[in-house]
Scaffold this motif. Structure first.
Motif, mmCIF file in Angstrom:
data_model
loop_
_atom_site.group_PDB
_atom_site.id
_atom_site.type_symbol
_atom_site.label_atom_id
_atom_site.label_comp_id
_atom_site.label_asym_id
_atom_site.label_seq_id
_atom_site.Cartn_x
_atom_site.Cartn_y
_atom_site.Cartn_z
ATOM 1 N N THR A 72 49.782 20.175 45.214
ATOM 2 C CA THR A 72 49.585 18.773 45.589
ATOM 3 C C THR A 72 49.570 17.910 44.336
ATOM 4 O O THR A 72 49.027 18.319 43.311
ATOM 5 N N ILE A 73 50.153 16.708 44.453
ATOM 6 C CA ILE A 73 50.130 15.736 43.358
ATOM 7 C C ILE A 73 49.588 14.429 43.907
ATOM 8 O O ILE A 73 50.038 13.959 44.949
ATOM 9 N N ASP A 74 48.626 13.828 43.214
ATOM 10 C CA ASP A 74 48.081 12.524 43.603
ATOM 11 C C ASP A 74 48.198 11.575 42.407
ATOM 12 O O ASP A 74 47.399 11.640 41.481
ATOM 13 N N LEU A 75 49.202 10.725 42.433
ATOM 14 C CA LEU A 75 49.450 9.807 41.320
ATOM 15 C C LEU A 75 48.325 8.785 41.167
ATOM 16 O O LEU A 75 48.000 8.369 40.060
ATOM 17 N N GLU A 76 47.730 8.384 42.279
ATOM 18 C CA GLU A 76 46.680 7.363 42.262
ATOM 19 C C GLU A 76 45.443 7.817 41.489
ATOM 20 O O GLU A 76 44.876 7.062 40.706
ATOM 21 N N THR A 77 45.038 9.054 41.703
ATOM 22 C CA THR A 77 43.841 9.561 41.033
ATOM 23 C C THR A 77 44.169 10.371 39.774
ATOM 24 O O THR A 77 43.267 10.937 39.156
ATOM 25 N N LYS A 78 45.441 10.453 39.416
ATOM 26 C CA LYS A 78 45.905 11.214 38.246
ATOM 27 C C LYS A 78 45.414 12.652 38.312
ATOM 28 O O LYS A 78 44.790 13.174 37.387
ATOM 29 N N SER A 79 45.661 13.281 39.459
ATOM 30 C CA SER A 79 45.181 14.644 39.662
ATOM 31 C C SER A 79 46.214 15.484 40.399
ATOM 32 O O SER A 79 47.117 14.958 41.044
ATOM 33 N N PHE A 90 43.387 14.501 35.307
ATOM 34 C CA PHE A 90 43.825 14.192 33.947
ATOM 35 C C PHE A 90 43.175 12.905 33.496
ATOM 36 O O PHE A 90 42.909 12.009 34.296
ATOM 37 N N LYS A 91 42.943 12.783 32.201
ATOM 38 C CA LYS A 91 42.222 11.636 31.652
ATOM 39 C C LYS A 91 43.036 10.350 31.734
ATOM 40 O O LYS A 91 42.576 9.362 32.269
ATOM 41 N N ASP A 92 44.232 10.351 31.200
ATOM 42 C CA ASP A 92 45.013 9.116 31.116
ATOM 43 C C ASP A 92 46.090 9.018 32.194
ATOM 44 O O ASP A 92 46.125 8.070 32.951
ATOM 45 N N SER A 93 46.973 9.973 32.227
ATOM 46 C CA SER A 93 48.048 9.966 33.217
ATOM 47 C C SER A 93 48.544 11.387 33.411
ATOM 48 O O SER A 93 48.277 12.267 32.598
ATOM 49 N N LEU A 94 49.281 11.573 34.489
ATOM 50 C CA LEU A 94 49.854 12.891 34.729
ATOM 51 C C LEU A 94 50.950 13.167 33.707
ATOM 52 O O LEU A 94 51.741 12.279 33.395
ATOM 53 N N PRO A 95 50.999 14.377 33.192
ATOM 54 C CA PRO A 95 52.082 14.720 32.258
ATOM 55 C C PRO A 95 53.440 14.638 32.961
ATOM 56 O O PRO A 95 53.542 14.878 34.163
ATOM 57 N N LYS A 96 54.450 14.321 32.204
ATOM 58 C CA LYS A 96 55.804 14.234 32.772
ATOM 59 C C LYS A 96 56.283 15.623 33.174
ATOM 60 O O LYS A 96 55.908 16.623 32.588
ATOM 61 N N GLY A 97 57.123 15.642 34.190
ATOM 62 C CA GLY A 97 57.735 16.897 34.614
ATOM 63 C C GLY A 97 56.929 17.704 35.612
ATOM 64 O O GLY A 97 57.348 18.795 35.987
ATOM 65 N N ILE A 98 55.797 17.187 36.057
ATOM 66 C CA ILE A 98 55.011 17.918 37.064
ATOM 67 C C ILE A 98 55.678 17.725 38.422
ATOM 68 O O ILE A 98 56.003 16.610 38.816
ATOM 69 N N ALA A 99 55.883 18.832 39.122
ATOM 70 C CA ALA A 99 56.501 18.784 40.443
ATOM 71 C C ALA A 99 55.872 19.859 41.321
ATOM 72 O O ALA A 99 55.426 20.892 40.826
ATOM 73 N N ILE A 100 55.848 19.590 42.614
ATOM 74 C CA ILE A 100 55.305 20.568 43.559
ATOM 75 C C ILE A 100 56.151 21.838 43.477
ATOM 76 O O ILE A 100 57.369 21.789 43.462
#
Length: 132
Positions: A72-79, A90-100
């Protein structure tokens, strides 16, 4: 009388310095720390099922490293959730390249087990290595 005043002022000063140093100590940089434990989702589940209080004391506030697939990826909560059981924020933002479906090696500070959601919680996460 003067001696008592000096002792009192000294005690207040020492106490104030101690409180200041405790309150404003350096924050941990989990990303640069070496992991205290390298574990699997199955291993965590097994330890917490066996004896959750011992497992909590063992992992609480420790740096852990886990490898699992992103579920699962949640962009809103950076988790993200990896291995269907590990909630990593994650503290600041999701790292690039994360995919389900992508396998990631996550390192972060272990917070505990959420019985309601049946997930292990990790914060200050970083991707230390990714595969596939």
């Amino acid at each position: 009388m003067r001696k008592k005043i000096l002792i009192t002022i000294s005690l207040f000063l020492i106490t104030g310095i101690a409180i200041y140093r405790y309150s404003y100590k350096n924050h941990r940089d989990i990303e640069s720390e070496t992991a205290d434990y390298v574990v699997t989702v199955y291993g965590l589940e097994k330890e917490f099922t066996s004896n959750d209080s011992i497992a909590t004391r063992k992992y609480q506030d420790k740096t852990v490293e886990l490898t699992a697939r992103v579920t699962t990826i949640d962009l809103e909560t950076k988790s993200i959730v990896i291995g269907e059981k590990i909630f990593a924020s994650f503290k600041d933002s999701l790292p690039k390249g994360i995919a389900i479906g992508k396998e990631l090696k996550i390192k972060g500070r272990f917070l505990g087990y959420d019985e309601l959601l049946q997930e292990f919680k990790i914060d200050q996460s970083s991707v230390s290595h990714s595969n596939k």
